[in-house]
Design a protein around this motif. Structure first.
Motif, PDB file in Angstrom:
ATOM      1  N   THR A  31       0.662  -1.293  -0.122  1.00 26.24           N
ATOM      2  CA  THR A  31       0.117   0.079  -0.395  1.00 26.24           C
ATOM      3  C   THR A  31       0.712   1.011  -0.086  1.00 26.24           C
ATOM      4  O   THR A  31       0.527   2.493  -0.157  1.00 26.24           O
ATOM      5  CB  THR A  31      -0.951  -0.059   1.459  1.00 26.24           C
ATOM      6  N   ASP A  32       2.393   1.288  -0.241  1.00 27.73           N
ATOM      7  CA  ASP A  32       3.322   1.952   0.262  1.00 27.73           C
ATOM      8  C   ASP A  32       4.029   2.308  -1.007  1.00 27.73           C
ATOM      9  O   ASP A  32       4.755   1.748  -1.758  1.00 27.73           O
ATOM     10  CB  ASP A  32       4.094   2.255   1.367  1.00 27.73           C
ATOM     11  N   PRO A  33       3.417   3.701  -2.680  1.00 32.58           N
ATOM     12  CA  PRO A  33       4.507   3.284  -3.384  1.00 32.58           C
ATOM     13  C   PRO A  33       6.215   3.629  -3.992  1.00 32.58           C
ATOM     14  O   PRO A  33       6.437   3.335  -4.255  1.00 32.58           O
ATOM     15  CB  PRO A  33       3.031   4.948  -4.272  1.00 32.58           C
ATOM     16  N   ALA A  34       6.375   3.776  -2.170  1.00 38.01           N
ATOM     17  CA  ALA A  34       7.601   3.784  -2.502  1.00 38.01           C
ATOM     18  C   ALA A  34       8.161   2.730  -2.171  1.00 38.01           C
ATOM     19  O   ALA A  34       9.484   2.486  -2.403  1.00 38.01           O
ATOM     20  CB  ALA A  34       8.109   5.610  -1.080  1.00 38.01           C
ATOM     21  N   THR A  35       7.860   2.192  -1.514  1.00 37.22           N
ATOM     22  CA  THR A  35       8.229   1.330  -1.289  1.00 37.22           C
ATOM     23  C   THR A  35       8.371   0.045  -2.070  1.00 37.22           C
ATOM     24  O   THR A  35       9.270  -1.218  -2.363  1.00 37.22           O
ATOM     25  CB  THR A  35       8.140   0.193   0.122  1.00 37.22           C
ATOM     26  N   ILE A  36       7.432   0.235  -2.959  1.00 40.50           N
ATOM     27  CA  ILE A  36       6.691  -0.583  -4.184  1.00 40.50           C
ATOM     28  C   ILE A  36       8.333  -0.880  -5.303  1.00 40.50           C
ATOM     29  O   ILE A  36       8.708  -1.263  -5.945  1.00 40.50           O
ATOM     30  CB  ILE A  36       5.539  -0.778  -4.695  1.00 40.50           C
ATOM     31  N   GLN A  89     -13.649  -0.624   6.030  1.00 40.54           N
ATOM     32  CA  GLN A  89     -12.988  -1.945   6.132  1.00 40.54           C
ATOM     33  C   GLN A  89     -13.196  -2.449   5.469  1.00 40.54           C
ATOM     34  O   GLN A  89     -11.618  -3.115   4.995  1.00 40.54           O
ATOM     35  CB  GLN A  89     -14.088  -2.482   7.344  1.00 40.54           C
ATOM     36  N   VAL A  90     -13.890  -2.516   4.204  1.00 39.55           N
ATOM     37  CA  VAL A  90     -13.766  -3.451   3.294  1.00 39.55           C
ATOM     38  C   VAL A  90     -12.755  -2.711   1.988  1.00 39.55           C
ATOM     39  O   VAL A  90     -11.507  -3.070   1.584  1.00 39.55           O
ATOM     40  CB  VAL A  90     -15.417  -3.103   1.934  1.00 39.55           C
ATOM     41  N   ARG A  91     -13.083  -1.437   2.349  1.00 41.46           N
ATOM     42  CA  ARG A  91     -11.560  -0.623   1.364  1.00 41.46           C
ATOM     43  C   ARG A  91     -10.480  -0.485   1.725  1.00 41.46           C
ATOM     44  O   ARG A  91      -9.180  -1.308   0.910  1.00 41.46           O
ATOM     45  CB  ARG A  91     -12.292   1.040   1.697  1.00 41.46           C
ATOM     46  N   GLN A  92      -9.935  -0.883   2.755  1.00 40.79           N
ATOM     47  CA  GLN A  92      -8.635  -1.053   3.063  1.00 40.79           C
ATOM     48  C   GLN A  92      -8.201  -3.024   3.004  1.00 40.79           C
ATOM     49  O   GLN A  92      -7.304  -2.996   2.977  1.00 40.79           O
ATOM     50  CB  GLN A  92      -8.422  -1.274   5.013  1.00 40.79           C
ATOM     51  N   VAL A  93      -9.510  -3.914   2.861  1.00 40.21           N
ATOM     52  CA  VAL A  93      -8.612  -5.224   2.482  1.00 40.21           C
ATOM     53  C   VAL A  93      -8.434  -5.160   1.158  1.00 40.21           C
ATOM     54  O   VAL A  93      -7.439  -5.472   0.629  1.00 40.21           O
ATOM     55  CB  VAL A  93     -10.091  -5.634   2.659  1.00 40.21           C
ATOM     56  N   LEU A  94      -9.897  -4.268   0.593  1.00 42.94           N
ATOM     57  CA  LEU A  94      -9.609  -4.749  -1.201  1.00 42.94           C
ATOM     58  C   LEU A  94      -8.135  -3.635  -1.576  1.00 42.94           C
ATOM     59  O   LEU A  94      -7.467  -4.160  -2.699  1.00 42.94           O
ATOM     60  CB  LEU A  94     -10.399  -3.090  -1.762  1.00 42.94           C
ATOM     61  N   GLU A  95      -7.758  -2.781  -0.452  1.00 49.05           N
ATOM     62  CA  GLU A  95      -6.417  -1.832  -1.384  1.00 49.05           C
ATOM     63  C   GLU A  95      -4.657  -2.637  -0.588  1.00 49.05           C
ATOM     64  O   GLU A  95      -4.355  -3.058  -1.763  1.00 49.05           O
ATOM     65  CB  GLU A  95      -6.412  -0.810  -0.268  1.00 49.05           C
ATOM     66  N   THR A  96      -5.591  -2.828   0.096  1.00 49.12           N
ATOM     67  CA  THR A  96      -4.208  -4.516   0.331  1.00 49.12           C
ATOM     68  C   THR A  96      -4.118  -5.286  -0.980  1.00 49.12           C
ATOM     69  O   THR A  96      -3.202  -5.886  -1.466  1.00 49.12           O
ATOM     70  CB  THR A  96      -4.374  -5.097   1.178  1.00 49.12           C
ATOM     71  N   ASN A  97      -5.336  -5.941  -0.773  1.00 49.29           N
ATOM     72  CA  ASN A  97      -5.587  -7.752  -1.090  1.00 49.29           C
ATOM     73  C   ASN A  97      -6.129  -7.009  -2.626  1.00 49.29           C
ATOM     74  O   ASN A  97      -5.804  -8.388  -4.534  1.00 49.29           O
ATOM     75  CB  ASN A  97      -6.698  -8.857  -0.849  1.00 49.29           C
ATOM     76  N   VAL A  98      -6.147  -6.666  -3.617  1.00 49.28           N
ATOM     77  CA  VAL A  98      -6.187  -6.361  -4.438  1.00 49.28           C
ATOM     78  C   VAL A  98      -5.338  -5.178  -5.879  1.00 49.28           C
ATOM     79  O   VAL A  98      -4.648  -4.954  -7.137  1.00 49.28           O
ATOM     80  CB  VAL A  98      -7.507  -6.046  -5.289  1.00 49.28           C
ATOM     81  N   ILE A  99      -5.961  -3.814  -4.530  1.00 46.26           N
ATOM     82  CA  ILE A  99      -4.896  -2.549  -5.755  1.00 46.26           C
ATOM     83  C   ILE A  99      -3.315  -2.841  -5.520  1.00 46.26           C
ATOM     84  O   ILE A  99      -2.788  -2.916  -5.962  1.00 46.26           O
ATOM     85  CB  ILE A  99      -5.103  -1.297  -4.851  1.00 46.26           C
ATOM     86  N   GLY A 100      -2.964  -3.769  -4.373  1.00 52.73           N
ATOM     87  CA  GLY A 100      -1.709  -3.692  -3.373  1.00 52.73           C
ATOM     88  C   GLY A 100      -0.866  -4.335  -5.415  1.00 52.73           C
ATOM     89  O   GLY A 100      -0.034  -4.441  -5.633  1.00 52.73           O
ATOM     90  N   VAL A 101      -1.957  -5.373  -5.220  1.00 55.61           N
ATOM     91  CA  VAL A 101      -1.713  -6.810  -6.157  1.00 55.61           C
ATOM     92  C   VAL A 101      -0.640  -5.577  -7.551  1.00 55.61           C
ATOM     93  O   VAL A 101       0.229  -6.099  -8.519  1.00 55.61           O
ATOM     94  CB  VAL A 101      -2.394  -8.169  -6.545  1.00 55.61           C
ATOM     95  N   LEU A 102      -2.290  -4.543  -8.194  1.00 56.44           N
ATOM     96  CA  LEU A 102      -1.942  -4.590  -8.894  1.00 56.44           C
ATOM     97  C   LEU A 102      -0.772  -3.357  -8.854  1.00 56.44           C
ATOM     98  O   LEU A 102      -0.391  -3.244 -10.057  1.00 56.44           O
ATOM     99  CB  LEU A 102      -2.974  -3.399  -9.514  1.00 56.44           C
ATOM    100  N   ALA A 103      -0.763  -2.630  -7.783  1.00 59.75           N
ATOM    101  CA  ALA A 103       0.846  -2.415  -8.021  1.00 59.75           C
ATOM    102  C   ALA A 103       2.005  -2.349  -7.887  1.00 59.75           C
ATOM    103  O   ALA A 103       2.463  -2.180  -8.898  1.00 59.75           O
ATOM    104  CB  ALA A 103       0.766  -1.280  -6.948  1.00 59.75           C
ATOM    105  N   VAL A 104       1.884  -2.959  -7.276  1.00 58.29           N
ATOM    106  CA  VAL A 104       3.493  -4.291  -7.930  1.00 58.29           C
ATOM    107  C   VAL A 104       3.473  -4.927  -9.171  1.00 58.29           C
ATOM    108  O   VAL A 104       4.815  -4.972  -9.721  1.00 58.29           O
ATOM    109  CB  VAL A 104       3.287  -5.329  -5.714  1.00 58.29           C
ATOM    110  N   THR A 105       2.193  -5.839  -9.387  1.00 60.45           N
ATOM    111  CA  THR A 105       2.128  -6.549 -10.647  1.00 60.45           C
ATOM    112  C   THR A 105       2.829  -5.513 -11.821  1.00 60.45           C
ATOM    113  O   THR A 105       3.666  -5.504 -12.607  1.00 60.45           O
ATOM    114  CB  THR A 105       1.499  -6.803 -10.295  1.00 60.45           C
ATOM    115  N   ASN A 106       2.713  -4.099 -11.354  1.00 60.82           N
ATOM    116  CA  ASN A 106       2.701  -3.073 -12.961  1.00 60.82           C
ATOM    117  C   ASN A 106       3.961  -1.923 -12.240  1.00 60.82           C
ATOM    118  O   ASN A 106       5.142  -2.263 -13.380  1.00 60.82           O
ATOM    119  CB  ASN A 106       1.670  -1.947 -12.817  1.00 60.82           C
TER     120      ASN A 106
END
Length: 193
Positions: free
Chosen positions: A9-14, A53-70
């Motif tokens: 969830t942290d673009p700088a670390t990615i 609560q749902v937003r936080q889970v989606l941010e890690t479990n889905v958006i995080g995958v997108l950010a790291v993969t990209n």
């Protein structure tokens, strides 16, 4: 290689992780997206689940995958046989949740984790479609319920170890050039989306 700290969830670390892999290795052969949070609150149905609560889970479990993969795609494209494995869960199977005869349909309703894993499965398919022609195989795996800190809220002792759950991930990470892409697998074979 020394471990790399990465918060999905942290673009700088990615970005820092991608730069370090590039500097030290020049390519990435396998990306396993395994970061995940449950957002589990026992007995909390969707109707009382806060959107945050749902937003936080989606941010890690889905958006995080997108950010790291990209961020890692330029490195993966340099590999002669790149593989991406998204660690999902059988609870992301809409088919199983809607089958009255399957045990997942009898689980208490929940808004965050199952929804995030269904979305992750859909994202997996979209990457598989995009990257197929480039020879990058993208699949989802479910390790099953393993005895880890992540499942301690289930109570009791689960018989599957983390090593047992990793077997399907390793299988998908080491597929040959004719291996499948865009599939969802567990130890027993294909899991319905």
């Amino acid at each position: 290689m020394n471990p790399i700290a990465l918060d999905v969830t942290d673009p700088a670390t990615i970005d820092a992780a991608a730069r370090r892999i590039d500097a030290e290795h020049g390519r990435l052969d396998v990306l396993v997206n395994n970061a995940g949070i449950s957002g589990h609150v026992p007995g909390q149905p969707p109707s009382t689940t806060p959107a945050e609560q749902v937003r936080q889970v989606l941010e890690t479990n889905v958006i995080g995958v997108l950010a790291v993969t990209n961020a890692m795609l330029p490195l993966l494209r340099r590999s002669p046989s790149a593989r991406i494995v998204n660690v999902s869960s059988a609870v992301g199977s809409i088919t199983r949740h809607s089958d009255p005869g399957h045990y997942l349909s009898k689980l208490p309703p929940a808004a965050a984790y199952p929804t995030s894993k269904s979305a992750l499965n859909a994202l997996t398919i979209q990457y598989a479609k995009e990257l197929r022609e480039q020879g990058i195989l993208v699949n989802a795996a479910t390790p099953g319920p393993c005895d880890t800190d992540f499942t301690k809220h289930l109570g009791g002792h689960l018989s599957r170890t983390a090593a047992d759950g990793a077997a399907i991930i390793i299988k998908l990470a080491t597929l040959g050039p004719d291996g499948p892409t865009g599939v969802f697998l567990d130890d027993d074979g294909t899991v319905p989306w």
